[in-house]
Write a protein that holds these residues in place. Structure first.
Motif, PDB file in Angstrom:
ATOM      1  N   PHE A 221       1.053  -1.727  -0.379  1.00 44.13           N
ATOM      2  CA  PHE A 221       0.140  -0.234  -0.101  1.00 44.13           C
ATOM      3  C   PHE A 221       0.780   1.265  -0.432  1.00 44.13           C
ATOM      4  CE2 PHE A 221       0.533  -1.320   3.843  1.00 44.13           C
ATOM      5  CZ  PHE A 221       0.640   0.322   4.913  1.00 44.13           C
ATOM      6  N   THR A 242      -3.649  -0.700  -4.780  1.00 41.17           N
ATOM      7  CA  THR A 242      -5.067  -0.499  -4.159  1.00 41.17           C
ATOM      8  C   THR A 242      -5.348  -0.674  -3.532  1.00 41.17           C
ATOM      9  OG1 THR A 242      -4.115  -2.572  -3.479  1.00 41.17           O
ATOM     10  CG2 THR A 242      -4.378  -2.536  -5.963  1.00 41.17           C
ATOM     11  N   ALA A 243      -4.416   0.609  -2.659  1.00 40.91           N
ATOM     12  CA  ALA A 243      -5.418   1.033  -1.668  1.00 40.91           C
ATOM     13  C   ALA A 243      -4.056   2.173  -1.336  1.00 40.91           C
ATOM     14  CB  ALA A 243      -3.999   0.409  -0.194  1.00 40.91           C
ATOM     15  N   ILE A 263     -10.063   1.394  -4.794  1.00 39.12           N
ATOM     16  CA  ILE A 263      -9.020   1.259  -4.476  1.00 39.12           C
ATOM     17  C   ILE A 263      -9.534   1.666  -2.811  1.00 39.12           C
ATOM     18  CG2 ILE A 263      -7.051   2.684  -3.697  1.00 39.12           C
ATOM     19  CD1 ILE A 263      -6.811   3.498  -6.390  1.00 39.12           C
ATOM     20  N   LEU A 264      -8.634   1.021  -1.802  1.00 45.25           N
ATOM     21  CA  LEU A 264      -9.013   0.845  -0.118  1.00 45.25           C
ATOM     22  C   LEU A 264      -8.236   2.518   0.133  1.00 45.25           C
ATOM     23  CD1 LEU A 264      -8.332  -1.349   2.778  1.00 45.25           C
ATOM     24  CD2 LEU A 264      -7.853   0.946   2.553  1.00 45.25           C
ATOM     25  N   ALA A 276     -11.239   4.036   8.003  1.00 38.23           N
ATOM     26  CA  ALA A 276     -11.738   4.031   6.977  1.00 38.23           C
ATOM     27  C   ALA A 276     -12.987   4.489   5.884  1.00 38.23           C
ATOM     28  CB  ALA A 276     -11.579   2.293   6.788  1.00 38.23           C
ATOM     29  N   ASP A 279     -13.305   0.879   1.190  1.00 37.63           N
ATOM     30  CA  ASP A 279     -12.907  -0.673   1.226  1.00 37.63           C
ATOM     31  C   ASP A 279     -12.404  -1.147   3.035  1.00 37.63           C
ATOM     32  OD1 ASP A 279     -13.745  -1.623  -1.196  1.00 37.63           O
ATOM     33  OD2 ASP A 279     -11.686  -2.081  -2.032  1.00 37.63           O
ATOM     34  N   ARG A 282     -11.730  -5.134   3.596  1.00 39.37           N
ATOM     35  CA  ARG A 282      -9.877  -5.769   3.045  1.00 39.37           C
ATOM     36  C   ARG A 282      -8.975  -5.445   4.481  1.00 39.37           C
ATOM     37  NH1 ARG A 282      -8.006  -2.613  -1.647  1.00 39.37           N
ATOM     38  NH2 ARG A 282      -5.965  -3.416  -1.165  1.00 39.37           N
TER      39      ARG A 282
END
Length: 297
Positions: A221, A242-243, A263-264, A276, A279, A282
């Motif tokens: 990340f 992706t994060a 995308i987180l 958060a 996502d 996750r």
């Protein structure tokens, strides 16, 4: 140019060629405290104009800290969609001068033609009655949706990276003025960091460094010392992240963009806490309790 606005001098190497200035400078300041005034030397972060030129045509001028410029040029070129892969940049030359730094890149002909067409289209629309509407639409570029969800991320890994981050910021330690963008592996270990006066520049530098490194970007990340704007989410997505974990707040547009792209996105990240926004499923495990003895940022 007056003395008060003079750019930092470029260094000449043993071969006589100019080198970019150092990323920080020692200046005389007056420190004021209750006990009185003291004249001291202080380390101050530099920022200089950096022009990005493609096949001899200047495209953009940014104010940036003059470090990791190759990474910056590559990351910017990818995140702005000028090229789609590092191999499409055939040559790169950094040319310091008295007015700033030019990064001259030679890119693949199809990419350069597309860039010229985009510039020509914008120039041709300046006189039309609805050009503002089209330009507003172009301001929000689509982010490709990921075909599958990113890997789970342990909350303990984020906590560990937050603990490490201050120790990976030498420019911040010297000047107190730089932003950082880091790539963290699944175990919470910081593997790459780039710093800059600008948060977008720091992320572009990190993006360029990651593209050169071959690290599995999607398996870790991105951690940034700033807030998370739409542009930060877009740049993270453009390099395959992706994060994105930010120590400050996101914008609503950033949240919607992250959700659309899979995308987180988390913000207000501190040891022992975060929020958060997308996502959240996750995120696995639990955050360790915040330790008051830790120092952060």
């Amino acid at each position: 140019m007056s003395d008060s606005c003079r750019l930092p001098p470029c260094d000449a190497g043993a071969d006589g060629e100019l080198r970019p200035p150092a990323p920080s400078a020692v200046l005389q300041v007056v420190r004021m405290r209750a006990a009185g005034r003291t004249a001291v030397e202080d380390e101050v972060l530099e920022e200089v104009p950096v022009a990005l030129s493609y096949n001899g045509v200047s495209h953009a001028v940014m104010l940036a800290t003059p470090s990791d410029l190759e990474d910056f040029a590559l990351g910017f070129s990818i995140s702005e969609g000028i090229v789609s892969a590092p191999q499409e940049i055939h040559d790169m030359e950094i040319l310091p001068g008295p007015d700033g730094i030019v990064i001259e890149m030679r890119i693949a002909t199809p990419r350069f033609l597309a860039l010229k067409d985009a510039r020509r289209t914008l120039a041709g629309r300046t006189g039309c009655g609805l050009c503002g509407v089209e330009r507003l639409a172009q301001a929000i570029r689509p982010v490709p949706e990921r075909p599958k969800a990113g890997a789970p991320i342990a909350l303990a890994a984020i906590d560990e990276a937050l603990r490490q981050l201050p120790h990976w910021q030498p420019l911040r330690e010297l000047t107190g003025a730089s932003h950082a963008a880091a790539w963290v592996d699944a175990g919470g270990q910081i593997r790459l960091v780039r710093e800059d006066a600008g948060r977008h520049n720091a992320l572009d530098k990190l993006g360029g460094a990651l593209l050169r490194s071959g690290l599995p970007v999607a398996e870790g990340f991105v951690l940034t010392s700033s807030r998370a704007s739409y542009e930060m989410v877009h740049k993270a997505a453009s390099i395959g992240a992706t994060a994105l974990i930010a120590v400050s707040a996101p914008t609503a547009l950033a949240i919607r963009t992250a959700a659309a792209a899979g995308i987180l996105l988390a913000g207000f990240a501190r040891p022992g806490q975060l929020v958060a926004y997308t996502d959240a499923e996750r995120l696995s495990g639990e955050l360790p309790s915040a330790d008051a003895s830790r120092t952060f940022m």
